[in-house]
Design a protein around this motif. Structure first.
Motif, PDB file in Angstrom:
ATOM      1  N   LEU A 123       0.834  -1.205   0.000  1.00  0.00           N
ATOM      2  CA  LEU A 123       0.000   0.000   0.000  1.00  0.00           C
ATOM      3  C   LEU A 123       0.872   1.259   0.000  1.00  0.00           C
ATOM      4  CD1 LEU A 123      -2.901  -0.858   2.475  1.00  0.00           C
ATOM      5  CD2 LEU A 123      -3.114  -0.390   0.033  1.00  0.00           C
ATOM      6  N   VAL A 124       1.986   1.202   0.698  1.00  0.00           N
ATOM      7  CA  VAL A 124       2.925   2.328   0.684  1.00  0.00           C
ATOM      8  C   VAL A 124       3.455   2.543  -0.732  1.00  0.00           C
ATOM      9  CG1 VAL A 124       5.171   3.158   1.501  1.00  0.00           C
ATOM     10  CG2 VAL A 124       3.581   2.064   3.103  1.00  0.00           C
ATOM     11  N   PHE A 125       3.819   1.457  -1.408  1.00  0.00           N
ATOM     12  CA  PHE A 125       4.287   1.557  -2.797  1.00  0.00           C
ATOM     13  C   PHE A 125       3.193   2.135  -3.697  1.00  0.00           C
ATOM     14  CE2 PHE A 125       7.355  -2.191  -2.032  1.00  0.00           C
ATOM     15  CZ  PHE A 125       8.334  -1.317  -1.598  1.00  0.00           C
ATOM     16  N   SER A 126       1.957   1.730  -3.444  1.00  0.00           N
ATOM     17  CA  SER A 126       0.832   2.233  -4.226  1.00  0.00           C
ATOM     18  C   SER A 126       0.643   3.730  -3.997  1.00  0.00           C
ATOM     19  CB  SER A 126      -0.439   1.465  -3.849  1.00  0.00           C
ATOM     20  OG  SER A 126      -1.500   1.781  -4.710  1.00  0.00           O
ATOM     21  N   ALA A 127       0.801   4.171  -2.749  1.00  0.00           N
ATOM     22  CA  ALA A 127       0.690   5.600  -2.436  1.00  0.00           C
ATOM     23  C   ALA A 127       1.799   6.393  -3.128  1.00  0.00           C
ATOM     24  CB  ALA A 127       0.753   5.811  -0.918  1.00  0.00           C
ATOM     25  N   ILE A 128       3.004   5.826  -3.141  1.00  0.00           N
ATOM     26  CA  ILE A 128       4.120   6.482  -3.838  1.00  0.00           C
ATOM     27  C   ILE A 128       3.833   6.572  -5.332  1.00  0.00           C
ATOM     28  CG2 ILE A 128       6.566   6.250  -4.466  1.00  0.00           C
ATOM     29  CD1 ILE A 128       6.993   4.935  -1.708  1.00  0.00           C
ATOM     30  N   TYR A 129       3.208   5.526  -5.866  1.00  0.00           N
ATOM     31  CA  TYR A 129       2.867   5.498  -7.289  1.00  0.00           C
ATOM     32  C   TYR A 129       1.919   6.640  -7.652  1.00  0.00           C
ATOM     33  CZ  TYR A 129       0.766   3.826 -11.650  1.00  0.00           C
ATOM     34  OH  TYR A 129       0.285   3.731 -12.937  1.00  0.00           O
ATOM     35  N   VAL A 130       0.849   6.827  -6.879  1.00  0.00           N
ATOM     36  CA  VAL A 130      -0.096   7.894  -7.206  1.00  0.00           C
ATOM     37  C   VAL A 130       0.516   9.268  -6.933  1.00  0.00           C
ATOM     38  CG1 VAL A 130      -2.138   6.445  -6.837  1.00  0.00           C
ATOM     39  CG2 VAL A 130      -1.252   7.799  -4.947  1.00  0.00           C
ATOM     40  N   ALA A 146      -2.584   2.372   4.289  1.00  0.00           N
ATOM     41  CA  ALA A 146      -1.333   1.768   4.764  1.00  0.00           C
ATOM     42  C   ALA A 146      -1.129   2.030   6.249  1.00  0.00           C
ATOM     43  CB  ALA A 146      -0.156   2.317   3.957  1.00  0.00           C
ATOM     44  N   PHE A 147      -1.411   3.269   6.671  1.00  0.00           N
ATOM     45  CA  PHE A 147      -1.268   3.638   8.088  1.00  0.00           C
ATOM     46  C   PHE A 147      -2.188   2.789   8.971  1.00  0.00           C
ATOM     47  CE2 PHE A 147      -3.114   6.251  11.534  1.00  0.00           C
ATOM     48  CZ  PHE A 147      -1.983   6.394  12.332  1.00  0.00           C
ATOM     49  N   SER A 148      -3.440   2.676   8.577  1.00  0.00           N
ATOM     50  CA  SER A 148      -4.396   1.908   9.388  1.00  0.00           C
ATOM     51  C   SER A 148      -4.081   0.417   9.355  1.00  0.00           C
ATOM     52  CB  SER A 148      -5.829   2.163   8.916  1.00  0.00           C
ATOM     53  OG  SER A 148      -6.008   1.758   7.574  1.00  0.00           O
ATOM     54  N   SER A 149      -3.573  -0.063   8.205  1.00  0.00           N
ATOM     55  CA  SER A 149      -3.186  -1.470   8.107  1.00  0.00           C
ATOM     56  C   SER A 149      -2.005  -1.764   9.035  1.00  0.00           C
ATOM     57  CB  SER A 149      -2.823  -1.808   6.656  1.00  0.00           C
ATOM     58  OG  SER A 149      -2.497  -3.178   6.522  1.00  0.00           O
ATOM     59  N   ALA A 150      -1.062  -0.815   9.110  1.00  0.00           N
ATOM     60  CA  ALA A 150       0.073  -0.983  10.030  1.00  0.00           C
ATOM     61  C   ALA A 150      -0.416  -1.009  11.476  1.00  0.00           C
ATOM     62  CB  ALA A 150       1.074   0.155   9.825  1.00  0.00           C
ATOM     63  N   LEU A 151      -1.410  -0.179  11.778  1.00  0.00           N
ATOM     64  CA  LEU A 151      -1.982  -0.149  13.121  1.00  0.00           C
ATOM     65  C   LEU A 151      -2.658  -1.479  13.446  1.00  0.00           C
ATOM     66  CD1 LEU A 151      -2.496   1.613  15.610  1.00  0.00           C
ATOM     67  CD2 LEU A 151      -4.594   2.426  14.515  1.00  0.00           C
ATOM     68  N   ILE A 152      -3.383  -2.022  12.459  1.00  0.00           N
ATOM     69  CA  ILE A 152      -4.030  -3.323  12.634  1.00  0.00           C
ATOM     70  C   ILE A 152      -2.982  -4.405  12.896  1.00  0.00           C
ATOM     71  CG2 ILE A 152      -5.293  -5.139  11.393  1.00  0.00           C
ATOM     72  CD1 ILE A 152      -7.099  -2.954  12.307  1.00  0.00           C
ATOM     73  N   CYS A 200     -10.649   1.923  12.535  1.00  0.00           N
ATOM     74  CA  CYS A 200      -9.227   2.181  12.264  1.00  0.00           C
ATOM     75  C   CYS A 200      -9.027   2.602  10.811  1.00  0.00           C
ATOM     76  CB  CYS A 200      -8.396   0.937  12.563  1.00  0.00           C
ATOM     77  SG  CYS A 200      -8.100   0.634  14.310  1.00  0.00           S
ATOM     78  N   GLY A 201      -9.661   1.885   9.891  1.00  0.00           N
ATOM     79  CA  GLY A 201      -9.533   2.226   8.479  1.00  0.00           C
ATOM     80  C   GLY A 201     -10.153   3.567   8.146  1.00  0.00           C
ATOM     81  N   PHE A 202     -11.339   3.810   8.662  1.00  0.00           N
ATOM     82  CA  PHE A 202     -12.065   5.044   8.363  1.00  0.00           C
ATOM     83  C   PHE A 202     -11.325   6.277   8.884  1.00  0.00           C
ATOM     84  CE2 PHE A 202     -15.377   8.166   9.604  1.00  0.00           C
ATOM     85  CZ  PHE A 202     -15.879   8.442   8.342  1.00  0.00           C
ATOM     86  N   PHE A 203     -11.018   6.275  10.175  1.00  0.00           N
ATOM     87  CA  PHE A 203     -10.379   7.448  10.771  1.00  0.00           C
ATOM     88  C   PHE A 203      -8.919   7.577  10.355  1.00  0.00           C
ATOM     89  CE2 PHE A 203     -13.936   6.754  13.777  1.00  0.00           C
ATOM     90  CZ  PHE A 203     -14.532   7.999  13.639  1.00  0.00           C
ATOM     91  N   GLY A 204      -8.282   6.438  10.021  1.00  0.00           N
ATOM     92  CA  GLY A 204      -6.913   6.497   9.530  1.00  0.00           C
ATOM     93  C   GLY A 204      -6.813   7.262   8.224  1.00  0.00           C
ATOM     94  N   VAL A 205      -7.730   6.998   7.298  1.00  0.00           N
ATOM     95  CA  VAL A 205      -7.742   7.693   6.006  1.00  0.00           C
ATOM     96  C   VAL A 205      -8.090   9.170   6.199  1.00  0.00           C
ATOM     97  CG1 VAL A 205      -8.984   7.890   3.815  1.00  0.00           C
ATOM     98  CG2 VAL A 205      -8.188   5.669   4.596  1.00  0.00           C
ATOM     99  N   LEU A 206      -9.076   9.463   7.030  1.00  0.00           N
ATOM    100  CA  LEU A 206      -9.440  10.860   7.278  1.00  0.00           C
ATOM    101  C   LEU A 206      -8.272  11.629   7.887  1.00  0.00           C
ATOM    102  CD1 LEU A 206     -13.105  10.711   8.646  1.00  0.00           C
ATOM    103  CD2 LEU A 206     -12.329  11.128   6.316  1.00  0.00           C
ATOM    104  N   LEU A 207      -7.577  11.008   8.841  1.00  0.00           N
ATOM    105  CA  LEU A 207      -6.451  11.675   9.497  1.00  0.00           C
ATOM    106  C   LEU A 207      -5.319  11.968   8.514  1.00  0.00           C
ATOM    107  CD1 LEU A 207      -4.927  12.632  12.026  1.00  0.00           C
ATOM    108  CD2 LEU A 207      -4.189  10.258  12.371  1.00  0.00           C
TER     109      LEU A 207
END
Length: 206
Positions: free
Chosen positions: A87-94, A111-117, A187-194
């Motif tokens: 997901l980090v690689f995907s974020a770098i791609y966009v 990626a952030f929320s997945s790492a938290l999970i 975690c996913g919802f608030f992670g993306v918003l943050l």
């Protein structure tokens, strides 16, 4: 019922949800005016990094640890970690495609929320990996709404229905409890918003 729950889990697996997110990005924003080939480049690249490559590693791990049931918790944690990295690689791609902050923030937030999970699972509480990805997708839709994009009502309704179905499916399959399902989604919802807020105000300050 369990067969239906398994089908739902396959259709809305975390490996596929960034693909659906990419489709929403190029279909429900001003990016819809882009040529088809560029939209395919965006969606295809997202799916390559966050879908195809994790699936290949998933298959490799499953074959390597075939019939080693004692390794299943370790395999699951490894899959979540690898998914986070991709997901980090995907974020770098966009980011390299110079897409808007909310496209970058969706994947970086996922990626952030997945790492938290991953961290919480290591500590011993089996938070829902599936619901985390659905929460991240809802975070994208809400962010697009705040960015004044024309999000069809049907997208909201469909996502709410799918979220309810997935939460029920994970419980029917005895994968997670209600608390783990709700926590994973949050975690996913608030992670993306943050992360989107961080990206937005960081870019404005540049």
């Amino acid at each position: 019922m369990k067969k239906t729950a398994q089908i739902i889990s396959y259709l809305f697996h975390p490996y596929l949800l960034p693909l659906y997110g990419g489709i929403i990005i190029v279909s429900c924003s001003f990016l819809e005016i882009l040529p088809l080939y560029f939209k395919l480049l965006i969606v295809g690249g997202i799916f390559l990094f966050s879908g195809i490559l994790p699936i290949l590693f998933h298959i490799t791990l499953s074959l390597f640890y075939l019939n080693k049931s004692e390794k299943k918790p370790y395999i699951r944690l490894t899959k979540i970690l690898l998914y986070t990295v991709f997901l980090v690689f995907s974020a770098i791609y966009v980011y390299r495609l110079n897409l808007p902050f909310w496209a970058q923030g969706y994947l970086a937030g996922a990626a952030f929320s997945s790492a938290l999970i991953w961290i919480i699972n290591i500590l011993g509480w089996r938070i829902s990996f599936f619901m985390n990805a659905l929460g991240a997708l809802m975070g994208l839709v809400i962010t697009l709404q705040f960015a004044n994009m024309a999000i069809p009502v049907g997208v909201f309704v469909a996502l709410i229905i799918v979220t309810g179905m997935m939460g029920t499916a994970r419980q029917l399959l005895d994968r997670n409890t209600l608390a783990q399902v709700l926590t994973g989604w949050a975690c996913g919802f608030f992670g993306v918003l943050l992360i989107n807020l961080v990206f937005k105000y960081h870019l404005l300050s540049l």
